[in-house]
Design a protein around this motif. Structure first.
Motif, PDB file in Angstrom:
ATOM      1  N   TYR A   1       0.817  -1.204   0.000  1.00 53.32           N
ATOM      2  CA  TYR A   1       0.000   0.000   0.000  1.00 53.32           C
ATOM      3  C   TYR A   1       0.857   1.262   0.000  1.00 53.32           C
ATOM      4  N   ALA A   2       1.938   1.250   0.755  1.00 50.46           N
ATOM      5  CA  ALA A   2       2.815   2.420   0.822  1.00 50.46           C
ATOM      6  C   ALA A   2       3.424   2.720  -0.540  1.00 50.46           C
ATOM      7  N   THR A   3       3.813   1.687  -1.247  1.00 50.62           N
ATOM      8  CA  THR A   3       4.366   1.881  -2.584  1.00 50.62           C
ATOM      9  C   THR A   3       3.324   2.513  -3.497  1.00 50.62           C
TER      10      THR A   3
ATOM     11  N   LYS B   1      -0.157   8.586  -5.484  1.00 50.85           N
ATOM     12  CA  LYS B   1      -0.954   9.586  -4.772  1.00 50.85           C
ATOM     13  C   LYS B   1      -0.154  10.822  -4.364  1.00 50.85           C
TER      14      LYS B   1
ATOM     15  N   LYS C   1       7.396   9.878   1.386  1.00 46.66           N
ATOM     16  CA  LYS C   1       7.657   8.505   1.829  1.00 46.66           C
ATOM     17  C   LYS C   1       7.109   8.274   3.223  1.00 46.66           C
TER      18      LYS C   1
ATOM     19  N   ARG D   1       0.372   5.743   6.051  1.00 47.09           N
ATOM     20  CA  ARG D   1      -0.937   5.435   5.478  1.00 47.09           C
ATOM     21  C   ARG D   1      -1.024   3.954   5.099  1.00 47.09           C
ATOM     22  N   GLY D   2       0.064   3.411   4.589  1.00 47.60           N
ATOM     23  CA  GLY D   2       0.096   1.999   4.235  1.00 47.60           C
ATOM     24  C   GLY D   2      -0.062   1.104   5.446  1.00 47.60           C
TER      25      GLY D   2
ATOM     26  N   PHE E   1       0.693   4.343  -2.551  1.00 44.30           N
ATOM     27  CA  PHE E   1       0.486   5.734  -2.122  1.00 44.30           C
ATOM     28  C   PHE E   1       1.618   6.638  -2.604  1.00 44.30           C
ATOM     29  N   TYR E   2       2.834   6.177  -2.462  1.00 42.71           N
ATOM     30  CA  TYR E   2       4.001   6.991  -2.823  1.00 42.71           C
ATOM     31  C   TYR E   2       4.066   7.244  -4.327  1.00 42.71           C
TER      32      TYR E   2
ATOM     33  N   GLU F   1       4.627   9.840   4.811  1.00 40.64           N
ATOM     34  CA  GLU F   1       3.172   9.774   4.798  1.00 40.64           C
ATOM     35  C   GLU F   1       2.689   8.473   4.154  1.00 40.64           C
ATOM     36  N   ALA F   2       3.346   8.058   3.085  1.00 41.49           N
ATOM     37  CA  ALA F   2       2.955   6.831   2.397  1.00 41.49           C
ATOM     38  C   ALA F   2       3.112   5.613   3.300  1.00 41.49           C
TER      39      ALA F   2
ATOM     40  N   CYS G   1       2.317  11.263  -2.289  1.00 42.79           N
ATOM     41  CA  CYS G   1       2.597  11.364  -0.856  1.00 42.79           C
ATOM     42  C   CYS G   1       4.110  11.341  -0.646  1.00 42.79           C
TER      43      CYS G   1
END
Length: 58
Positions: free
Chosen positions: A27-29, A35, A39, A45-46, A31-32, A41-42, A37
């Motif tokens: 998910y972080a990947t 979206k 790193k 959020r992930g 988001f980054y 924040e990603a 974001c």
């Protein structure tokens, strides 16, 4: 790529359950890369999204 991308946050990820860690990185990947974001924040959020999904809170 995922491991290299968030290597600065390895300590934060190490405290997570292995399944949640894998989902959080996925998910972080997303988001980054998609979206706009940072790193930090990603990754946060992930982690939140993975934990909520794992606990059926979504």
């Amino acid at each position: 790529m995922k491991d290299d991308l968030f290597s600065d946050y390895q300590e934060r990820l190490n405290v997570l359950d292995e399944n949640i860690r894998a989902l959080a990185l996925k998910y972080a990947t997303d988001f980054y890369l998609n979206k706009n974001c940072s790193k930090e924040e990603a990754i946060e959020r992930g982690i939140v999204k993975a934990e909520m999904e794992k606990r059926n809170l979504k």
